[in-house]
Design an enzyme around this catalytic site. Structure first.
Site, PDB file in Angstrom:
ATOM      1  N   LYS A   1     -19.069  40.158 -44.441  1.00 48.06           N
ATOM      2  CA  LYS A   1     -19.714  39.732 -43.196  1.00 48.06           C
ATOM      3  C   LYS A   1     -18.641  39.522 -42.128  1.00 48.06           C
ATOM      4  CE  LYS A   1     -23.119  36.281 -41.523  1.00 48.06           C
ATOM      5  NZ  LYS A   1     -23.958  35.120 -41.905  1.00 48.06           N
TER       6      LYS A   1
ATOM      7  N   SER B   1     -29.022  35.507 -40.827  1.00 48.67           N
ATOM      8  CA  SER B   1     -28.081  36.150 -39.946  1.00 48.67           C
ATOM      9  C   SER B   1     -27.231  37.234 -40.617  1.00 48.67           C
ATOM     10  CB  SER B   1     -27.139  35.108 -39.346  1.00 48.67           C
ATOM     11  OG  SER B   1     -26.332  34.523 -40.343  1.00 48.67           O
TER      12      SER B   1
ATOM     13  N   SER C   1     -29.347  32.158 -44.247  1.00 47.55           N
ATOM     14  CA  SER C   1     -28.821  33.458 -43.807  1.00 47.55           C
ATOM     15  C   SER C   1     -28.409  34.418 -44.902  1.00 47.55           C
ATOM     16  CB  SER C   1     -27.635  33.247 -42.881  1.00 47.55           C
ATOM     17  OG  SER C   1     -28.113  32.979 -41.600  1.00 47.55           O
TER      18      SER C   1
END
Ligand code: GLN
Length: 487
Positions: free
Chosen positions: A80, A155, A179
């Protein structure tokens, strides 16, 4: 080779060890797939080809010398883009960090590199991990591999989409209020948030430090257990990191769960579920009963307050954490400032997107003198009450189950004008962050449009081994996890 990309990390590891394929070939295949399909998906902000191939070469050297390989060596992973990888950009999908190059490795990155896991690229996310649909990225939206008109969840949408589309076999995400679990559920894969403190947050761009936790995305429960083994462990660089030995979660995956007690969270199934999600929940209950577990209804009476609590605490913490992005130390600085204050204001006005600004304003307000007791202190007290609800529940059951989200992935653009509707998608996931407990989402079926449904399992702090065991038993009773997005 493309077929091998669709296999689990454990199967890919085996193929490497048996010399059916080299690590360089596997890594190149992953990079090629990204290059051929990611224009449609938008899962990656950047590729880290050189680092990935360098790592893969080391794996092949070890294999040729007949040396033992570390766990998950040679299996392609997406990181990420809010975690540092030295020499590569860490943007947090924000304009303010668009050209920021990491000066050091996050602890998780360091552990991945030690285990010779090739990091193929930096995965797209909602700006600073604030969002539920990945539409808040300053660069581009992520599309759901099961239906490109739908959101992947946020997210960590890029991480989830990359694994669901077999661009990468593994990914890391961060979970502050859901997330990891929400995008795992929307993309039909496994996503796991460990106990708070299990995985070091050093080198993760902080959003809400008392809630943030890094965890794995994979297509199987066994792979998630293996990846957590690789990234967990005590780290002196993170003061909230727990001083505990690293466990082997894989050995107990297939333990019998006969006689275990599993609680269905009453408040999260009683109303508002999409009909197919409701059916999937019933199917999960029946599955656990057939595996010999006792399934009972459990109440978490204050769980309905979790969104309200979260949006005070998370915004308060983010207003403080994001104060560091001021044009002096990191990233973007405005070109047309008249004085220092003007420089701060213009830099932040130009650099942050609308959702990040909204959160900073909410958080600053909640912390301001005169309002602190009414909002921040009250929310802290309520956080304790929600945590106590979980503690009481775990006196009666081994684990709790609920849908990861009341609905499946929604259409791109359908909630962007209504922040409150977007916030409500996290109704089932935030509780685990408030209580610091481990929780995961696993594939549990499909709705009538073929979109994946996620089952959420939560267990007491530090009971990851049991959580993986309960998840694995469900996974192996169905073939949902074997179905892949057709992209
Ligand atoms: N959707 C939640 C939010 O917008 C959770 C985000 C997260 O877990 N990072 O804050």
């Amino acid at each position: 080779m493309q077929e091998l990309l669709k296999k689990s990390a454990m199967e890919q590891s085996k193929a490497l060890k048996n010399k059916e394929v080299s690590a360089v070939e596997l890594t190149k295949a992953s990079l090629e797939r990204i290059k051929s399909i990611d224009e449609k998906l938008g899962a990656f902000n950047s590729l880290t080809e050189d680092t990935a191939l360098e790592t893969a070469k080391k794996v092949d050297e070890k294999i040729s010398k007949g040396e033992e390989l570390p766990l998950l060596a040679g299996v392609p992973l997406a990181l990420k883009d809010n975690m540092n990888l030295i020499g590569s950009k860490t943007t947090a999908s924000s304009k303010i960090l668009e050209n920021f190059v990491s000066p050091y490795n996050a602890t998780v990155t360091e552990k991945l590199l030690q285990n010779l896991v090739p990091i193929v690229g930096k995965a797209n996310l909602d700006e600073f991990a604030m969002g539920s649909s990945n539409e808040n990225s300053a660069f581009k939206k992520v599309h759901n591999p099961w239906n490109l008109n739908k959101v992947p969840g946020g997210s960590s949408g890029g991480s989830a989409a990359s694994v669901a589309a077999c661009e990468a076999t593994l990914a890391l995400g961060s979970d502050t209020g859901g997330s990891i679990r929400l995008p795992a559920s929307f993309c039909g894969i496994v996503g796991m948030k460990p106990t708070y403190g299990k995985v070091s947050r050093y080198g993760l761009i902080a959003f809400a430090s008392s809630l943030d936790q890094i965890g794995p995305f994979t297509r199987t429960v066994e792979d998630a257990a293996a990846l957590l083994e690789v990234i967990s462990g005590h780290d002196p660089h993170d003061s909230t990191s727990l001083k505990l030995p690293i466990e082997n979660y894989r050995i107990s995956l297939n333990n019998d769960i006969k006689g275990m007690k599993i609680g269905v969270v009453k408040e999260l199934v009683k109303e508002g579920l999409a009909p197919d999600v409701e059916k999937a929940m019933q199917n999960a209950i029946d599955t656990y009963k057939s595996l010999g577990a006792e399934v009972v209804e459990i109440s978490l009476p204050n769980i309905g307050h979790s969104i309200g609590i979260y949006y005070i605490l998370a915004t308060a913490e983010c207003s403080s954490n994001l104060a560091r992005f001021d044009g002096v130390k990191y990233g973007h600085r405005t070109d047309n400032a008249n004085n220092l204050l003007d420089m701060y204001c213009k830099t932040r006005a130009e650099g942050f997107g609308p959702e990040v600004k909204r959160r900073i304003m909410l958080g600053t307000y909640a912390l301001s003198s005169g309002y602190y007791d009414a909002y921040y202190k009250k929310a802290q007290q309520m956080r304790r009450i929600v945590t106590e609800d979980f503690l009481k529940a775990f006196e009666q059951v081994d684990a709790l189950i609920a849908p990861t989200c009341p609905n499946t992935a929604f259409d791109l653009g359908s909630k962007t004008e209504d922040p409150l509707a977007m916030y409500l998608t996290d109704i089932a996931t935030i509780g685990a962050n408030l209580a610091g407990i481990p929780a995961m989402s696993i594939p549990a079926g499909f709705d009538c449009d073929g979109m994946p449904i996620g089952l959420q399992i939560m267990s007491p702090q530090l009971s990851e081994a049991k959580l993986f065991n309960i998840a694995y038993k469900f996974e192996q009773s169905h073939d949902y996890y074997k179905q892949l997005a057709n992209i």
